[in-house]
Design an enzyme around this catalytic site. Structure first.
Site, PDB file in Angstrom:
ATOM      1  N   GLU A  13      -7.839  -2.255  -5.874  1.00 21.25           N
ATOM      2  CA  GLU A  13      -8.179  -0.978  -5.253  1.00 21.25           C
ATOM      3  C   GLU A  13      -7.571   0.212  -5.989  1.00 21.25           C
ATOM      4  O   GLU A  13      -8.239   1.229  -6.205  1.00 21.25           O
ATOM      5  CB  GLU A  13      -7.715  -0.977  -3.794  1.00 21.25           C
ATOM      6  CG  GLU A  13      -8.055   0.304  -3.048  1.00 21.25           C
ATOM      7  CD  GLU A  13      -7.558   0.297  -1.615  1.00 21.25           C
ATOM      8  OE1 GLU A  13      -7.771   1.305  -0.915  1.00 21.25           O
ATOM      9  OE2 GLU A  13      -6.944  -0.706  -1.194  1.00 21.25           O
ATOM     10  N   THR A  32      -3.483   8.629   2.015  1.00 18.11           N
ATOM     11  CA  THR A  32      -4.301   7.995   3.048  1.00 18.11           C
ATOM     12  C   THR A  32      -4.361   6.475   2.947  1.00 18.11           C
ATOM     13  O   THR A  32      -4.805   5.820   3.886  1.00 18.11           O
ATOM     14  CB  THR A  32      -5.733   8.545   2.984  1.00 18.11           C
ATOM     15  OG1 THR A  32      -6.247   8.356   1.654  1.00 18.11           O
ATOM     16  CG2 THR A  32      -5.764  10.028   3.304  1.00 18.11           C
ATOM     17  N   GLN A  33      -3.931   5.906   1.832  1.00 13.55           N
ATOM     18  CA  GLN A  33      -4.027   4.455   1.667  1.00 13.55           C
ATOM     19  C   GLN A  33      -3.188   3.704   2.698  1.00 13.55           C
ATOM     20  O   GLN A  33      -3.545   2.611   3.126  1.00 13.55           O
ATOM     21  CB  GLN A  33      -3.580   4.051   0.256  1.00 13.55           C
ATOM     22  CG  GLN A  33      -4.622   4.312  -0.813  1.00 13.55           C
ATOM     23  CD  GLN A  33      -4.116   3.938  -2.197  1.00 13.55           C
ATOM     24  OE1 GLN A  33      -3.188   4.538  -2.714  1.00 13.55           O
ATOM     25  NE2 GLN A  33      -4.733   2.942  -2.791  1.00 13.55           N
ATOM     26  N   GLN A  86      -3.491   0.133   5.077  1.00 12.04           N
ATOM     27  CA  GLN A  86      -2.512  -0.946   4.929  1.00 12.04           C
ATOM     28  C   GLN A  86      -1.879  -1.312   6.269  1.00 12.04           C
ATOM     29  O   GLN A  86      -1.605  -2.486   6.538  1.00 12.04           O
ATOM     30  CB  GLN A  86      -1.445  -0.524   3.916  1.00 12.04           C
ATOM     31  CG  GLN A  86      -1.988  -0.430   2.494  1.00 12.04           C
ATOM     32  CD  GLN A  86      -1.058   0.317   1.547  1.00 12.04           C
ATOM     33  OE1 GLN A  86      -0.267   1.172   1.968  1.00 12.04           O
ATOM     34  NE2 GLN A  86      -1.145   0.018   0.263  1.00 12.04           N
ATOM     35  N   THR A 112       3.822  -3.221   1.308  1.00  9.92           N
ATOM     36  CA  THR A 112       3.005  -2.459   0.369  1.00  9.92           C
ATOM     37  C   THR A 112       3.812  -2.257  -0.909  1.00  9.92           C
ATOM     38  O   THR A 112       4.927  -2.760  -1.042  1.00  9.92           O
ATOM     39  CB  THR A 112       2.631  -1.086   0.958  1.00  9.92           C
ATOM     40  OG1 THR A 112       3.789  -0.231   0.942  1.00  9.92           O
ATOM     41  CG2 THR A 112       2.125  -1.220   2.391  1.00  9.92           C
ATOM     42  N   CYS A 113       3.248  -1.494  -1.836  1.00 17.85           N
ATOM     43  CA  CYS A 113       3.965  -1.266  -3.089  1.00 17.85           C
ATOM     44  C   CYS A 113       5.202  -0.394  -2.885  1.00 17.85           C
ATOM     45  O   CYS A 113       6.095  -0.383  -3.731  1.00 17.85           O
ATOM     46  CB  CYS A 113       3.042  -0.630  -4.123  1.00 17.85           C
ATOM     47  SG  CYS A 113       2.268   0.901  -3.581  1.00 17.85           S
ATOM     48  N   ALA A 149      -7.763  -4.860 -11.590  1.00 17.67           N
ATOM     49  CA  ALA A 149      -9.124  -4.592 -11.113  1.00 17.67           C
ATOM     50  C   ALA A 149      -9.150  -4.399  -9.599  1.00 17.67           C
ATOM     51  O   ALA A 149     -10.206  -4.495  -8.981  1.00 17.67           O
ATOM     52  CB  ALA A 149     -10.061  -5.734 -11.514  1.00 17.67           C
TER      53      ALA A 149
END
Length: 453
Positions: free
Chosen positions: A192, A115-116, A120, A49-50, A190
């Site tokens: 999430e 919550t993301q 993931q 993830t990021c 563009a």
């Protein structure tokens, strides 16, 4: 067999190093293919993830070589093995389980409780399943963590007190300006994260939002959706345009009019550089400052741009620092989750330790099934006059007797596997195995057969 974790996150590694570990979607398949070929690796799940890149492995520790995995990570990141060791962390067995539960519930996130990460983690498991890289151990671990996180989101107020990077960016905007309604805001990307920012801006009725993307069609799609949503909130009888789409080549002109820009995109190089800001300054007719928020990992705003006068630039780590203050409600929620987590981890620990007994349990059940089949065949040969129904009755009662006789040795094996002192665990299993006359091959798969009914 052992569960292992290799990883980096915002807690262990600054963004300028962490971004080197990020795995683009188009390279995930290659990494699964590579790692599953390593000696001793039986299962793999990759979570990228990021804010974190983590490799979850289930390995045969007698053949798996840590050095091979470290060299692989070093080659990918461009660091020396010594640098990988110093910038990453490693965990094993129960510590891996505890870590994953914390990650999935958002307790280990940059924004506590966001919550993301749950989505993931689910996506990472699905990706591993797609590449046939996950088996019963990691699949069970991830599913248990996902189920626990869902339950915590339902039973606690974590959703109400959490932040995602996107909502944190909007919070910073609101702190910077008294009112966002008349501010010119640029959203670069563009995906999430940008859509979450756009959703928050729509609720605040921000009137001038530009969505800039390399593919104009994607920017148009998000703009159209957000215009419909904003209109439905504030004047459902009339469609108004709050969001406007632009191609990436228009970025200098768009930034020249902007108050804020949020970047959440991916590219081969930086999207905003000192050179681009020079062009912006030439067009810009005002001395007002420009706030640039970079939610991208790897970063899409060149760190050198911070030297450019009139710009305030915050990257993901800095955004986190400004939003890291907790409140009493959040602290109480976190305390509740951690209490629940202890019980859940104890259940997982017991389950995982029981797995050590699986080869022995399979051998007991296999031996008993063979004994039952041989005995039934002998009865059929000696009493051919018995009807099919009579054979079925005998078969059922034989199975019941064998299950009853097997119950004690099976329970003994499970209890031996649960012994707290791991250094003695295999000794107890071996002793019980020899006592019951079991012959266990080291190559025997650790997949539990179904118990006889």
């Amino acid at each position: 067999m052992k569960i292992l974790l290799y990883g980096v996150s915002h807690k262990s590694t600054p963004i300028q190093i962490r971004e080197k570990y990020v795995i683009p979607q188009d390279l995930i398949a290659t990494q699964y293919q590579d790692i599953t070929q390593f000696d001793g690796v039986t299962e793999v799940v990759i979570l990228s993830t990021c804010n974190r890149t983590e490799y979850y492995l289930y390995v045969d520790e007698t053949t798996f070589m840590h050095g091979e995995m470290l060299r692989y990570i070093a080659e990918y990141t461009g660091f020396d093995v010594s640098e990988v060791i110093s910038t990453s962390y490693g965990k094993s067995n129960n510590d891996v389980g505890e870590h994953l539960f914390h990650v999935t519930t958002g307790l280990d996130s940059l924004m506590i409780g966001e919550t993301q990460i749950l989505g993931q983690v689910k996506k990472a498991l699905a990706e591993s399943q797609k590449h046939h890289a996950v088996g019963p151990i990691l699949s069970s671990l991830f599913n248990k963590a996902i189920a626990f996180a869902k339950r915590m989101h339902t039973t606690t107020k974590i959703d109400q007190v959490s932040f995602s990077p996107s909502t944190a960016a909007v919070k910073i905007m609101n702190a910077e300006f008294e009112d966002l309604v008349d501010k010119r805001i640029v959203l670069v990307g563009a995906g999430e994260m940008i859509q979450i920012v756009a959703n928050q801006l729509a609720k605040q009725k921000v009137e001038q939002v530009s969505i800039v993307n390399r593919t104009l069609a994607h920017a148009e799609k998000v703009s159209d959706e957000m215009n419909e949503y904003t209109s439905s909130l504030h004047h459902p009888d009339k469609l108004r345009r709050y969001f406007s789409p632009f191609e990436l080549k228009s970025l200098p002109v768009i930034l020249a009019k902007a108050d804020v820009a949020v970047v959440a995109a991916s590219a081969d190089g930086y999207l905003i550089t000192p050179e681009l800001l020079e062009k912006v300054a030439e067009i810009r007719k005002t001395e007002k400052s420009l706030l640039l928020l970079d939610l991208s990992v790897p970063r899409m705003i060149d760190p050198k741009s911070i030297l450019f006068e009139g710009c305030t630039i915050l990257d993901m780590d800095q955004i986190s620092a400004q939003n890291g203050k907790t409140n009493e409600v959040r602290e109480e929620v976190i305390k509740t989750i951690k209490e629940e987590l202890e019980e859940e981890l104890e259940k997982f620990s017991f389950w995982y330790r029981e797995r050590k007994a699986v080869p022995y349990l399979n051998e007991i059940r296999s031996r008993n099934t063979l004994l039952k089949d041989r005995t039934l065949k002998s009865i059929q040969q000696k009493l051919p006059e018995l009807s099919t129904h009579e054979y079925e009755v005998i078969d059922k009662h034989m199975a019941s007797i064998i299950n009853h006789l097997s119950r004690s040795p099976i329970q003994a094996m499970k209890e031996a596997a649960k012994m707290e002192k791991s250094e003695n665990k295999q000794d107890y299993l071996d002793i019980y195995g020899k006592f019951f006359g079991l012959k266990i091959s080291k190559e025997q798969p650790e997949k539990e057969s179904e118990a006889d009914e």
